[in-house]
Write a protein that holds these residues in place. Sequence first.
Motif, PDB file in Angstrom:
ATOM      1  N   TYR A  21       0.828  -1.210   0.000  1.00 19.25           N
ATOM      2  CA  TYR A  21       0.000   0.000   0.000  1.00 19.25           C
ATOM      3  C   TYR A  21       0.863   1.261   0.000  1.00 19.25           C
ATOM      4  O   TYR A  21       0.622   2.205  -0.769  1.00 19.25           O
ATOM      5  N   LEU A  22       1.891   1.268   0.876  1.00 21.90           N
ATOM      6  CA  LEU A  22       2.775   2.423   0.926  1.00 21.90           C
ATOM      7  C   LEU A  22       3.531   2.606  -0.376  1.00 21.90           C
ATOM      8  O   LEU A  22       3.767   3.741  -0.822  1.00 21.90           O
ATOM      9  N   THR A  23       3.908   1.481  -1.001  1.00 22.17           N
ATOM     10  CA  THR A  23       4.616   1.575  -2.285  1.00 22.17           C
ATOM     11  C   THR A  23       3.721   2.180  -3.361  1.00 22.17           C
ATOM     12  O   THR A  23       4.150   3.039  -4.141  1.00 22.17           O
ATOM     13  N   VAL A  24       2.456   1.719  -3.398  1.00 21.36           N
ATOM     14  CA  VAL A  24       1.520   2.265  -4.384  1.00 21.36           C
ATOM     15  C   VAL A  24       1.294   3.750  -4.150  1.00 21.36           C
ATOM     16  O   VAL A  24       1.248   4.548  -5.104  1.00 21.36           O
ATOM     17  N   LYS A  25       1.151   4.146  -2.863  1.00 16.02           N
ATOM     18  CA  LYS A  25       0.957   5.572  -2.562  1.00 16.02           C
ATOM     19  C   LYS A  25       2.164   6.391  -2.983  1.00 16.02           C
ATOM     20  O   LYS A  25       2.015   7.480  -3.557  1.00 16.02           O
ATOM     21  N   ARG A  32       2.173  11.719  -9.842  1.00 19.37           N
ATOM     22  CA  ARG A  32       1.485  13.009  -9.901  1.00 19.37           C
ATOM     23  C   ARG A  32       2.485  14.158  -9.932  1.00 19.37           C
ATOM     24  O   ARG A  32       2.262  15.164 -10.619  1.00 19.37           O
ATOM     25  N   GLY A  33       3.578  14.006  -9.178  1.00 23.81           N
ATOM     26  CA  GLY A  33       4.596  15.046  -9.214  1.00 23.81           C
ATOM     27  C   GLY A  33       5.230  15.182 -10.592  1.00 23.81           C
ATOM     28  O   GLY A  33       5.463  16.298 -11.081  1.00 23.81           O
ATOM     29  N   VAL A  34       5.499  14.041 -11.228  1.00 31.29           N
ATOM     30  CA  VAL A  34       6.080  14.079 -12.578  1.00 31.29           C
ATOM     31  C   VAL A  34       5.098  14.693 -13.559  1.00 31.29           C
ATOM     32  O   VAL A  34       5.466  15.529 -14.411  1.00 31.29           O
TER      33      VAL A  34
END
Length: 241
Positions: A21-25, A32-34
């Motif tokens: 989950y943390l990896t997906v987030k 989104r930043g890119v």
Amino acid sequence: MEAALIIFALMLLTFVGLGAYLTVKAVGAAKRGVERTVAQARRSVEDTTLRAKSFGQVGVAGALAQLRLDLRTSMRATQQALAEGAQADASLRESLALFERLSAHGHELDGELKRLEQEPDRQRTGELLPDLRERAAKIIQAADSLRWAARDRARRFAEDDISLLSEQIEMESGALRDWSREPVDDLAAAAEWDAAQAAAPAPAPAQAPKPTSAPPPAALNPPTPTMQYPWQKAPRPESAG
């Protein structure tokens, strides 16, 4: 033993699921930043291109480029001003919602202008320019009105806050300059008063009032005076002796 293995397997699955989950987030945030960085770079390149076209080309192509540049500049400045102001002033959220509706018309007009840049029939495009300029002017005027209203509101709040802060500072400065009520001076005055009281002579003791001479008390049983009656004889001289 089997219970311990089941608990260990459940804990392992929990950690694996949490890690996934943390990896997906993290991947989503990075993506989104890119995308945001790419979009900003694309806008910068497009604005630079439009600026170059507006200066380097004449006629319909230059007019379309200048119109798109003015529209995009006004809309972007208004969006930034309202987004920053809404973080400190919740009343600007309604203005931000109105701008979102206005932004839809702006995007529609910008897309139409972009398509007309590729239109080979310049004469037909030139006939549409007055209507396009009028539409762009209305959108730009509305965006500028929202932006300047938000800035005026923020400036007014800042001026009121500065005025209130200045009054509080003046009051505090006056209190700090009031040396007549300093605790040290009060203690010194109290010490001087105690010393003066100790040096003053003690008052003389009050004398008791002297007793006044009173007449001697009368006898309890005074003698009864002898009454002389007229029928009594006067005593003889020899009897008095």
